[in-house]
Design an enzyme around this catalytic site. Structure first.
Site, PDB file in Angstrom:
ATOM      1  N   HIS A 144    -104.771 100.259 114.574  1.00 30.12           N
ATOM      2  CA  HIS A 144    -103.848  99.821 115.634  1.00 30.12           C
ATOM      3  C   HIS A 144    -103.003  98.637 115.177  1.00 30.12           C
ATOM      4  O   HIS A 144    -103.499  97.688 114.573  1.00 30.12           O
ATOM      5  CB  HIS A 144    -104.564  99.535 116.949  1.00 30.12           C
ATOM      6  CG  HIS A 144    -105.557  98.418 116.929  1.00 30.12           C
ATOM      7  ND1 HIS A 144    -105.205  97.104 117.102  1.00 30.12           N
ATOM      8  CD2 HIS A 144    -106.901  98.419 116.772  1.00 30.12           C
ATOM      9  CE1 HIS A 144    -106.294  96.348 117.056  1.00 30.12           C
ATOM     10  NE2 HIS A 144    -107.342  97.114 116.851  1.00 30.12           N
ATOM     11  N   GLU A 199    -104.068  98.887 121.413  1.00 25.40           N
ATOM     12  CA  GLU A 199    -105.515  99.140 121.492  1.00 25.40           C
ATOM     13  C   GLU A 199    -106.210  98.008 122.219  1.00 25.40           C
ATOM     14  O   GLU A 199    -107.138  98.232 122.991  1.00 25.40           O
ATOM     15  CB  GLU A 199    -106.099  99.274 120.068  1.00 25.40           C
ATOM     16  CG  GLU A 199    -107.541  99.790 120.025  1.00 25.40           C
ATOM     17  CD  GLU A 199    -108.587  98.684 120.066  1.00 25.40           C
ATOM     18  OE1 GLU A 199    -109.773  99.001 120.235  1.00 25.40           O
ATOM     19  OE2 GLU A 199    -108.243  97.476 119.928  1.00 25.40           O
ATOM     20  N   ASP A 240    -108.363  92.606 112.331  1.00 24.42           N
ATOM     21  CA  ASP A 240    -108.299  93.422 113.558  1.00 24.42           C
ATOM     22  C   ASP A 240    -106.873  93.499 114.041  1.00 24.42           C
ATOM     23  O   ASP A 240    -106.447  92.657 114.831  1.00 24.42           O
ATOM     24  CB  ASP A 240    -109.234  92.807 114.606  1.00 24.42           C
ATOM     25  CG  ASP A 240    -109.355  93.660 115.839  1.00 24.42           C
ATOM     26  OD1 ASP A 240    -108.946  94.829 115.805  1.00 24.42           O
ATOM     27  OD2 ASP A 240    -109.876  93.162 116.853  1.00 24.42           O
TER      28      ASP A 240
END
Lengths: 462, 462
Positions: free
Chosen positions: B283, B329, B295
């Site tokens: 994502h 996300e 992340d």
């Protein structure tokens, strides 16, 4: 459930336990991991070794502080015995910070990040300035012949191979340049040596490490320094532009007389077979640029933790479990040799030795230097390690400090194998500091070592 | 060797290759890893996403920049198609830095490290000051009853369980406090919520993340913030000394209207079965405190790298390989839902999807959401991964963004499983930055993903 059924159930449960050791073992191993992760001591010990003491080069004040600190901590664990084993060690000092620059023309200089290799002689007090010639290794150095090398600084620039998955193999494939480069270059008439740092990253840290002049007489020993990978790339590109490029080096390192030092040893005496000795250890000395957290503060505190974990979970080993914090692995191996020598003199029966000297990273498994039968017995325990994601049981290995024990009898040697991807980012460099160690990864390593020690103690390796 | 023998040798060699695909496969996989480690692009892409663009919260300028950058980079790879898939996303902004202090008496205040949880309402412009009550979770909150909660700030302080080896399990066991804590506390009359950061370390970083008020009307929505683990420990000990302890919070975050955004998609059209689509993705959005390197910048660049690696080694997939960089996300999953919705509308046949959203750490394996037969087929390839130390093939998993695809037909879903020990040190916090990602670990992950995509493409999963 009727009472008789309950009794039967308890009986079968007990029978399973008695018949199948792996149920009990998996419970003991779970206790070991829980204790290490929930109530571990290794990280606190490492913080003291790293932040309060610092780099622990053999013969230094810091090395002596580390000896006293770890001895006191082992004594506080209430082991059966704790003692210091005297060993004479070499003492080499770096002196003031090294300085180097590259000169491409009159007044056109750029500073280079270098550090003396451990054991190097210094430059003259006014430094050393010479033309540089780049080689990809000792073989190419020899091909060039004396006529091309004489009077120059040889720049060994073969990088570690990035396509090797295990970075220690990449290290093995390069480290001859660092260890023997100066000796070989001197034989060809070189006046100094620069070696590309053993580092897979491109960054500004020079990585020191041991080197040897072999049998060269003192007057033929030439200064040897590591250069950061970033500056190795830079120097190489400057040499492509101008083959006359000169480098200036100034180093004032010094080799001193040997000094008194010690291995630190503690033991839990075996309850059933005290004469069978199992060693777990790491090396207490480190290089001086960082604080030696991964190399090998981690291995020391993990080894101490193995004995503490046994104490804390109430496990009483059948065999004698000895933690040995070896002195002088980095530049002499005197501690490892001394320990094996004394063991031989005393006729001690060492049955197993486990070393942690590959960094405090997530443990992946072990490598073994053992008989085929011993290796098969150990790998039969593999499933007990699966819940902890330990999967590598490889042949060939052990560790430098426990290596000298390998010649005596039927001993099996083992080395902890942590994930190796980041190890050479820090190895022997100024960034090998406490912050580079993750608490959980360190603790998982300690628990993994304790679990193997537990199993070998339970079942032996004959 | 006579000529006829040579011919025979060549013939048998060729026969082996044709009969036993694993020989060819192991060579192709070696090429994939070599290309990624020696000539990879993932790290450079990540540097741009992280350092030149930064945190990419849905609806932000940075998210739009990331869309344009990755689209341009995919186009530069010469894929068969590259396009943007429109999707409306929520937009939430943090506003100016949050501020909080603890007050133990008149004039006795200490600043606390907090951050608003994503989706939280702000405090009043003058802030919020109230007594704090600590609970170990939602269950305990309910036990306390309204009379103890009303008018207070609820402090959820259940830590992640350190004895769980896979840290994602420890996260799952705690994250209900963050996601539903404010909603549940509001129902009991609380005026605000502080949640211990989802972090296994004790440090100063507050970790944000998504939360929900469920069906609560706007007037009942109360401000929710994460507090660093260090300050959670501190606050907890202060509450033990003085139950009247008050905390002041000031947050001016804001929920805006939905805005237009995009999934970024690129594909290599299959040469034999173009109608069978295999997705690889991560994502593109991230939280705003760090730069979202682990992340999920890592997952994005690894997914892009899979297609680049195929191109570079000259592999022409039989099936259509699509890289999808999903938007949103973190706080909505709008991108994942939209992609699956459009796929259903178009009647596309997705046969496999692989997501990387667990950080750019050393890869250990995959988890699968698939049929038993598919899982068995995949695990039969396990030995091909052994040289790369990939050993975990676990049931259950996939990924959030590819999850919505899971309802359509016979698709198998997979998630890359990197080593998880350090993930929650960085997750959703200001230290999730480029420096926290190791180049080799990232590249090994990309190669591991490409190898699985290659095998599924070669042999299918019917």
């Amino acid at each position: 459930m009727k009472f008789v059924h309950l009794l039967l159930a308890i009986f079968s449960f007990a029978t399973i336990f008695a018949q199948n050791p792996s149920v009990n073992d998996s419970l003991e191993i779970r206790k070991i991991y829980d204790m290490s992760l929930l109530n571990g001591k290794s990280y606190d010990w490492l913080e003291h070794l790293s932040n309060d003491i610092g780099g622990r080069l053999s013969g230094s004040y810091e090395a002596q502080q580390a000896i006293e600190y770890t001895k006191a901590e082992l004594e506080a664990l209430g082991l059966d015995k704790v003692w210091l084993q005297p060993v004479m060690v070499p003492k080499w000092t770096r002196g003031s910070r090294e300085y180097a620059y590259l000169q491409t023309g009159p007044g056109a200089t750029t500073e280079l990040d270098i550090c003396a290799l451990g054991g190097s002689v210094p430059t003259a007090p006014t430094g050393l300035k010479a033309q540089v010639i780049e080689v990809q290794g000792i073989e190419q150095l020899k091909e060039y012949g004396k006529e091309n090398i004489e009077g120059k600084i040889v720049f060994f620039n073969r990088p570690m191979q990035a396509d090797l998955i295990q970075t220690f193999k990449a290290y093995s494939g390069c480290v001859d340049q660092r260890y023997s480069g100066a000796m070989e270059a001197s034989k060809m008439g070189a006046v100094g040596v620069l070696v590309r740092s053993m580092n897979l990253r491109i960054d500004d840290f020079p990585h020191t490490g041991s080197m040897s002049y072999g049998d060269l007489p003192e007057r033929e020993q030439i200064p040897a320094a590591a250069i950061s990978t970033q500056d190795a790339e830079y120097l190489s590109s400057m040499l492509k532009l101008n083959r006359e490029t000169q480098v200036y080096l100034k180093m004032n390192c010094e080799q001193h007389e040997d000094v008194q030092s010690y291995n630190v040893i503690g033991e839990i005496t075996g309850s059933e077979k005290p004469e069978e000795i199992m060693v777990v250890g790491g090396h207490l000395d480190s290089w001086d640029l960082g604080d030696g957290s991964h190399d090998d503060g981690a291995g020391c505190v993990q080894s101490m933790e193995v004995l503490r974990l046994f104490r804390e979970i109430g496990y009483k080993p059948k065999r004698t479990i000895r933690v040995v914090l070896f002195m002088n692995e980095e530049n002499g191996l005197r501690g490892g040799n001394k320990y094996a020598e004394v063991a031989r003199e005393k006729g001690e029966n060492h049955v197993f030795a486990l070393e942690s000297d590959a960094g405090g990273f997530t443990p992946r498994g072990f490598n073994f230097n053992s008989s085929v039968a011993q290796f098969e017995k150990i790998t039969s325990w593999k499933s007990l390690f699966e819940p902890y994601l330990i999967h590598l049981f490889a042949k060939g290995g052990g560790g430098a400090d426990i290596g000298p024990l390998g010649n005596s009898g039927n001993i099996a040697l083992a080395g902890l194998m942590p994930d190796s991807q980041r190890y050479f980012d820090y190895h022997h460099a100024a960034n090998d500091t406490f912050e580079a160690v993750n608490k959980r990864e360190l603790e998982l390593g300690a628990a993994t070592m304790a679990s193997l020690m537990y199993l070998v103690d339970q079942y032996g390796l004959d």
